[in-house]
Design a protein around this motif. Structure first.
Motif, short mmCIF file in Angstrom:
data_model
loop_
_atom_site.label_atom_id
_atom_site.label_comp_id
_atom_site.label_asym_id
_atom_site.label_seq_id
_atom_site.Cartn_x
_atom_site.Cartn_y
_atom_site.Cartn_z
N THR A 156 60.19 21.44 33.78
CA THR A 156 61.64 21.68 33.64
C THR A 156 62.42 20.43 33.98
O THR A 156 63.40 20.08 33.30
N ASP A 196 62.37 25.66 27.21
CA ASP A 196 61.71 25.71 28.52
C ASP A 196 61.03 27.07 28.70
O ASP A 196 61.69 28.07 28.94
N GLU A 197 59.73 27.10 28.56
CA GLU A 197 58.92 28.32 28.66
C GLU A 197 59.52 29.46 27.83
O GLU A 197 59.81 30.55 28.35
MG LIG Z 1 59.96 25.21 34.86
#
Ligand SMILES: [Mg+2]
Ligand SMILES: Nc1ncnc2c1ncn2[C@@H]1O[C@H](COP(=O)(O)OP(=O)(O)O)[C@@H](O)[C@H]1O
Length: 237
Positions: A49, A170-171
């Protein structure tokens, strides 16, 4: 070789921790060409991140240089960083981050309002983006009327409505079941191909890893592997 879309040189990111500091990214060197479909893969806490935030000009390097579309993100004024994000970078988050009081249409329209685009162009671009993710018929719905998979598809539409050069995700499948994870990845793969939009993910989801054209392994803030499964578009020429 043209200039890369993203160039990361000797990037270090430290966060202050009391009297000490925590090194979240430890001398990262990477570049990404236009058209890549690449993933940062690593356990929780490995720096994924943090790296996406710096590439997205939401945060700045402690040391080193990160250049995105020819702009060095550490040197941008807040206004120039916002302009880079508003015009060229789409964001997709693990938790979708839709605005609950707005309709699907209004959520997708939001980046175009920031760009001060004309109403007719906004309407056309929003409906086109919703068609790309198969949700044009839900434009009037509220986020709380959608499933997780549908919410993430709206978030993808919001990310691509401005036709960005780069999408950072992000994910994106962390809160989705297997079926919806595959749907989301297939949509992103198609957008990468058809819109020539570069995708950079973070993930530790095995289902996502199989789609990546390039896998960058992060461990404790360092790159420990960088593998290509298919040539990037530049590489094919
Ligand atoms: Mg993360
Ligand atoms: N704003 C912050 N302040 C302090 N430490 C942070 C901050 N953001 C991230 N970290 C730390 O940096 C490391 C990397 O975090 P992160 O980039 O979130 O990893 P990942 O996304 O791979 O889980 C972790 O040790 C995390 O606790």
């Amino acid at each position: 070789m043209p200039d890369p879309l993203i160039r990361i040189e000797n990037l270090v990111k430290r966060f202050p921790m009391g009297e000490n500091s925590l090194t979240a990214l430890d001398n990262i060197n990477l570049s990404f060409q236009r058209g890549e479909f690449a993933g940062l893969v690593g356990p929780s806490g490995s720096g994924k991140t943090t790296l996406l935030n710096i590439v997205g000009s939401l945060d700045v390097p402690t040391e080193g240089r990160v250049t995105v579309l020819g702009k060095e993100v550490g040197n941008l004024s807040n206004q120039d960083a916002a302009a880079l994000r508003n015009h060229h970078i789409g964001f997709i988050f693990q938790t979708f981050n839709l605005l609950p009081v707005y309709s699907v249409f209004e959520n997708v329209e939001f980046p175009l309002l920031l760009q001060k685009a004309e109403p007719a162009r906004r309407r056309e671009a929003v409906m086109q983006a919703l068609e790309w993710v198969g949700l044009a018929d839900r434009h009037d719905s509220r986020p709380n009327q959608l499933s997780g998979g549908q919410s993430q598809r709206v978030a993808i539409a919001r990310a691509i409505v401005k036709n960005p050069a780069l999408v950072l995700a992000d994910e994106p499948t962390a809160n989705l079941d297997a079926e919806n994870s595959h749907i989301i990845l297939k949509i992103m793969e198609r957008l990468n191909r058809d819109l020539d939009c570069t995708f950079l993910f973070s993930t530790h989801d095995e289902k996502v890893i199989g789609y990546l054209h390039r896998k960058i392994q992060l461990e404790d803030g360092r790159v420990t592997a960088d593998e290509r499964f298919r040539p990037s578009r530049e590489g094919e020429e």
